[in-house]
Design a protein around this motif. Structure first.
Motif, mmCIF file in Angstrom:
data_model
loop_
_atom_site.group_PDB
_atom_site.id
_atom_site.type_symbol
_atom_site.label_atom_id
_atom_site.label_comp_id
_atom_site.label_asym_id
_atom_site.label_seq_id
_atom_site.Cartn_x
_atom_site.Cartn_y
_atom_site.Cartn_z
ATOM 1 N N ARG A 141 -58.591 -61.207 35.425
ATOM 2 C CA ARG A 141 -57.331 -60.684 35.956
ATOM 3 C C ARG A 141 -56.806 -61.563 37.084
ATOM 4 N NH1 ARG A 141 -56.671 -54.235 35.477
ATOM 5 N NH2 ARG A 141 -56.651 -54.246 33.226
ATOM 6 N N ASN A 169 -59.212 -55.048 25.651
ATOM 7 C CA ASN A 169 -58.498 -53.791 25.896
ATOM 8 C C ASN A 169 -57.873 -53.332 24.579
ATOM 9 O OD1 ASN A 169 -57.324 -51.697 27.323
ATOM 10 N ND2 ASN A 169 -55.788 -52.965 28.350
ATOM 11 N N GLN A 192 -56.984 -50.698 22.821
ATOM 12 C CA GLN A 192 -55.877 -49.769 22.591
ATOM 13 C C GLN A 192 -54.543 -50.326 23.092
ATOM 14 O OE1 GLN A 192 -56.707 -45.630 23.353
ATOM 15 N NE2 GLN A 192 -58.839 -45.818 22.721
ATOM 16 N N CYS A 240 -61.243 -47.888 26.987
ATOM 17 C CA CYS A 240 -61.354 -48.566 28.287
ATOM 18 C C CYS A 240 -60.821 -47.730 29.447
ATOM 19 C CB CYS A 240 -60.568 -49.868 28.254
ATOM 20 S SG CYS A 240 -61.041 -50.980 26.939
ATOM 21 N N GLY A 241 -59.657 -47.123 29.230
ATOM 22 C CA GLY A 241 -58.981 -46.437 30.324
ATOM 23 C C GLY A 241 -59.695 -45.176 30.783
ATOM 24 N N ALA A 257 -56.330 -47.176 27.386
ATOM 25 C CA ALA A 257 -56.280 -48.609 27.699
ATOM 26 C C ALA A 257 -56.463 -48.822 29.191
ATOM 27 C CB ALA A 257 -54.952 -49.200 27.237
ATOM 28 N N TYR A 258 -57.081 -49.950 29.558
ATOM 29 C CA TYR A 258 -57.081 -50.349 30.969
ATOM 30 C C TYR A 258 -55.637 -50.429 31.437
ATOM 31 C CZ TYR A 258 -61.807 -52.424 30.280
ATOM 32 O OH TYR A 258 -63.132 -52.665 30.004
ATOM 33 N N SER A 259 -55.385 -50.001 32.653
ATOM 34 C CA SER A 259 -54.070 -50.214 33.267
ATOM 35 C C SER A 259 -54.152 -51.429 34.179
ATOM 36 C CB SER A 259 -53.684 -48.985 34.084
ATOM 37 O OG SER A 259 -54.508 -48.883 35.231
ATOM 38 N N ASP A 260 -53.020 -51.760 34.820
ATOM 39 C CA ASP A 260 -53.072 -52.701 35.940
ATOM 40 C C ASP A 260 -54.173 -52.257 36.900
ATOM 41 O OD1 ASP A 260 -50.807 -53.754 34.871
ATOM 42 O OD2 ASP A 260 -49.496 -53.272 36.562
ATOM 43 N N SER A 261 -54.785 -53.204 37.583
ATOM 44 C CA SER A 261 -55.870 -52.858 38.514
ATOM 45 C C SER A 261 -55.381 -51.940 39.634
ATOM 46 C CB SER A 261 -56.459 -54.123 39.124
ATOM 47 O OG SER A 261 -56.987 -54.932 38.092
ATOM 48 N N LEU A 267 -61.965 -53.306 37.083
ATOM 49 C CA LEU A 267 -60.863 -53.157 36.126
ATOM 50 C C LEU A 267 -59.761 -52.195 36.554
ATOM 51 C CD1 LEU A 267 -63.286 -53.576 33.186
ATOM 52 C CD2 LEU A 267 -61.463 -55.163 33.789
ATOM 53 N N CYS A 268 -60.001 -50.893 36.542
ATOM 54 C CA CYS A 268 -58.947 -49.970 36.986
ATOM 55 C C CYS A 268 -59.552 -48.587 37.157
ATOM 56 C CB CYS A 268 -57.791 -49.914 35.981
ATOM 57 S SG CYS A 268 -58.211 -49.187 34.386
ATOM 58 N N ALA A 269 -58.799 -47.713 37.816
ATOM 59 C CA ALA A 269 -59.224 -46.318 37.954
ATOM 60 C C ALA A 269 -59.047 -45.610 36.620
ATOM 61 C CB ALA A 269 -58.398 -45.630 39.031
ATOM 62 N N LEU A 285 -57.782 -43.329 33.741
ATOM 63 C CA LEU A 285 -56.383 -43.009 33.471
ATOM 64 C C LEU A 285 -56.086 -41.522 33.622
ATOM 65 C CD1 LEU A 285 -53.943 -44.922 32.440
ATOM 66 C CD2 LEU A 285 -56.184 -45.960 32.722
#
Lengths: 456, 456
Positions: free
Chosen positions: A20, A44, A46, A294-295, B97-101, B322-324, B326
């Motif tokens: 990132r 990622n 999805q 992932c999310g 899905a992963y979001s923005d960090s 990665l991210c919190a 969702l």
């Protein structure tokens, strides 16, 4: 005085996480300007069109709003309703209460049962203790917690593969430890040799580094390789000889694409060898495999041959931020306890799983073959995981970072430079995921081909 | 050699987090043996019977399994359906899905709008920039990320109240910094005075500590106090004089129980004072207030007067894991964007919210009054947050840790010893939540009364 960059500690400043990094930041900027970006920088699924499994989402929806059990039972398969009831019952308070810091007990028990069942056959019975399992917000947080235990001071080193997933290098730097890289042999499919391990170990010792542990990523990220049972036994032997702990990153255990390969866990080989002393930490995740969630940030670590005193330290660290998110914990449960034969969702589950894994395998093949055919690019087969890590020949003085930035600007394809993962001096690579849909995959390969011809 | 306790670094070993310490471990053990335990150790409302808000869970269920939008729309209010569609649309890829960090952009925009609306009135317009907002797995992770930035080396100190929430002491120790405690004045309702801040600062300077920041918890945990606007202005003035950053822990901002008190944010007072230099980090959470969604791990931090270079470091740290999650991010959205007037869920939402906050206020009053009447115990009013922190007179040589363990063994009531939060030398306290249902609350007070009479 405001907080200034000169106030920030060197561990933070020196931490790098390429997946990132600046190229992704530039991609976001281009996207805001209206450019179409194909995000191949991160696993990622999805975000690239993979659909979540119906069963998983049905149960999670019911767990979120249990009124649905009575308001709209006809919208759900019978086993999803039963599973949600079981989860609500066993968790005690549903998704809205803090759990134990280690995670909900019944999920940890299910993980232990999953490990036993996955790794046991007629020749070897593998045990697993739920008290040695920790549920975490994704596997990344589990890896960070274990590295936090292992790195006691600036002399402490952690062996990681080169190339490696930058979670490891970033976290080791952040915790003030030393990364001790051992090279994988690209020419033989990124294989791992004892000679390379010994060489890395010796060189670290000469620098005064106290090597504490070795990380192995199997299937490999970014390499796509799958380790054999003998390779794993060799790593265990090596770790034992030098008194190291092992971190086994097994988050891609379901992502194996060739009939000749199969996943063998470190826990299994440790048991086969009767090894009762060496400490092993194994990681798994809901973000990869066929779930691709992932999310939702679900993951776990299982510790073996780790004393209650050390586990108590891990529990304490987890307790400071209370517990992993409950949706992620329940998702771990659904991962290790999918619909069984005879249950209503079984058929849909199998169909969806097979479609996802089949499609990923096909894309892995297409991508590796397509990249290999480009003059100036060579690419090892993608046997597992979600990435290709092709080697690129570059003009003198240009780096793979330059290359990836130029590729992004020219084509909208976002990949990660090899230097973010580590590589042999004088070589250049990039990592791309195998995740774009098949029709887009051909476009990706064609665009890289045209770009490569024009840029070098 | 297995990983041994002697291998673990001193920062990890020295970290203590009393809220889930040995007394809680003993409570779990007693529970396994069949004892009924009343968990008053942790602010975990749904574990003590508080119901989640219907609207919140409806939208989250729809976001988990969007098929419900067409399969069972009649089970949901119209605005929940619309809100879920909006979330799925704006997030792009739903919850998987992963979001923005930093978190999903539209949620960060909604948080900024919430802050502007909460803090702006005819006398003062408060701005808020979504690019300065980070969504995190609960507020604890946000606090840890900011402390990670602030503690650059072993000479760096962070001022925390005494008593404080042990997240702060634990994290400061874990990151190798120095806790600089400033005392709150129990006799005047745990008020905060400039003299006490200066005293703590001076004493730290004399020890060679470079004080970097001051943490303030408002409403107070464990004290239950609510800061006035002038008190906040005084803290800002103090921080400015000494070049400190401010961490404003405002997770209990909705938990204010007396008509004479109101929540004033640090962001608001900073703006009133026209302060454009001093760095402020403000925290909020979905775990407290009237949502009480602890298990979902949603929270955020807003940074003010922090340079883009420093924010880039924070973004980088967040990106490593990665991210919190969702679900937590979407929950933050629902917290800052509840049903508006005219929307279908408005009435239910108001009714549920009023019932929860009214009930909490009533329990706060009952508990503080009940404890105050016990000979040998004095308790300040619980004006806000979720805890009482009564002062207990103990026999010579006994600690509040002894007291709490004995209380647990005798009554099954699990509270946290005052030493876990810090207290004036020679005093003893415990922290109990106000969360047990009203009928249980009377039982709790009665049992403490009997126990206290018998033990001291």
């Amino acid at each position: 005085m405001p907080l200034d960059i000169s106030d920030i500690g060197k561990e933070v400043l020196n931490t790098h996480y390429a997946v990132r990094g600046p190229i992704v930041a530039r991609a976001k900027e281009l996207e805001r300007q209206g450019r179409k970006i194909i995000y191949c920088n991160i696993g990622n699924p999805q975000a690239l069109g993979q659909k979540p499994l119906s069963y998983v989402r049905q149960v999670l929806a019911l767990a979120q709003w249990p009124e649905l059990l009575t308001l709209a039972p006809e919208a759900f398969p019978a086993d999803a309703l039963a599973r949600a009831k079981e989860i609500l019952d066993k968790s005690g308070f549903g998704l809205g209460a803090y759990s134990d810091s280690k995670g909900v007990p019944f999920v940890r028990e299910a993980v232990a049962a999953f490990i036993r069942s996955r790794d046991t056959d007629s020749s070897c019975a593998v045990a697993s203790d739920p008290e040695h399992i920790y549920l975490t917000d994704g596997a990344s947080k589990a890896v960070q917690a274990v590295l936090r235990l292992l790195i006691a001071g600036p002399q402490d080193g952690i062996m990681t593969p080169i190339p490696q997933y930058p979670l490891y290098s970033a976290t080791i730097t952040l915790y003030g430890g030393r990364q001790v890289g051992y090279f994988l042999d690209e020419a033989s499919g990124w294989s791992l040799s004892k000679a390379m391990l010994e060489k890395a170990y010796l060189s670290a010792q000469e620098k005064g580094i106290r090597v504490r542990a070795i990380c192995v990523i199997n299937p490999g990220n970014p390499t796509g390789s799958v380790l054999s049972r003998d390779n794993i036994a060799m790593v265990i032997q090596f770790a034992k000889e030098h008194g190291l702990s092992i971190l086994a990153d097994e988050v891609y255990q379901e992502n194996i694409y060739r009939p000749e390969d199969r996943f063998v866990s470190f826990a299994r080989v440790l048991t086969e060898l009767g090894e009762k002393v060496l400490s092993l930490f194994s990681f798994h995740s809901c973000s990869k495999g066929y779930l691709g969630e992932c999310g939702q940030r679900g993951g776990y670590v299982e510790a073996r041959n780790v004393s209650p005193e050390v586990l108590a330290q891990l529990t304490k660290l987890q307790s400071v931020s209370l517990c992993a998110n409950l949706t992620g914990q329940v998702l771990v449960y659904l991962m290790v306890r999918p619909p069984h034969a005879g249950e209503a969702s079984r058929e849909t589950f199998l169909r969806e799983r097979t479609a996802i894994l089949g499609e990923l395998g096909e894309r892995a093949r297409l991508l590796a073959e397509g990249l290999s055919k480009i003059p100036g690019i060579s690419c090892q087969p993608v046997a597992g995981a979600m990435y290709a890590f092709p080697c690129i020949r570059l003009p003198q003085g240009r780096t793979d970072e330059d290359y990836c930035m130029a590729l992004l600007e020219a084509t909208g394809i976002c990949v990660v430079p090899g230097m973010g993962f580590g590589q042999e001096e004088g070589t250049a690579h990039f990592r791309t995921t195998i995740l774009p849909p098949r029709e887009q995959m051909e476009e990706v390969v064609d665009k890289i081909k045209d770009f490569h011809a024009s840029w070098i």
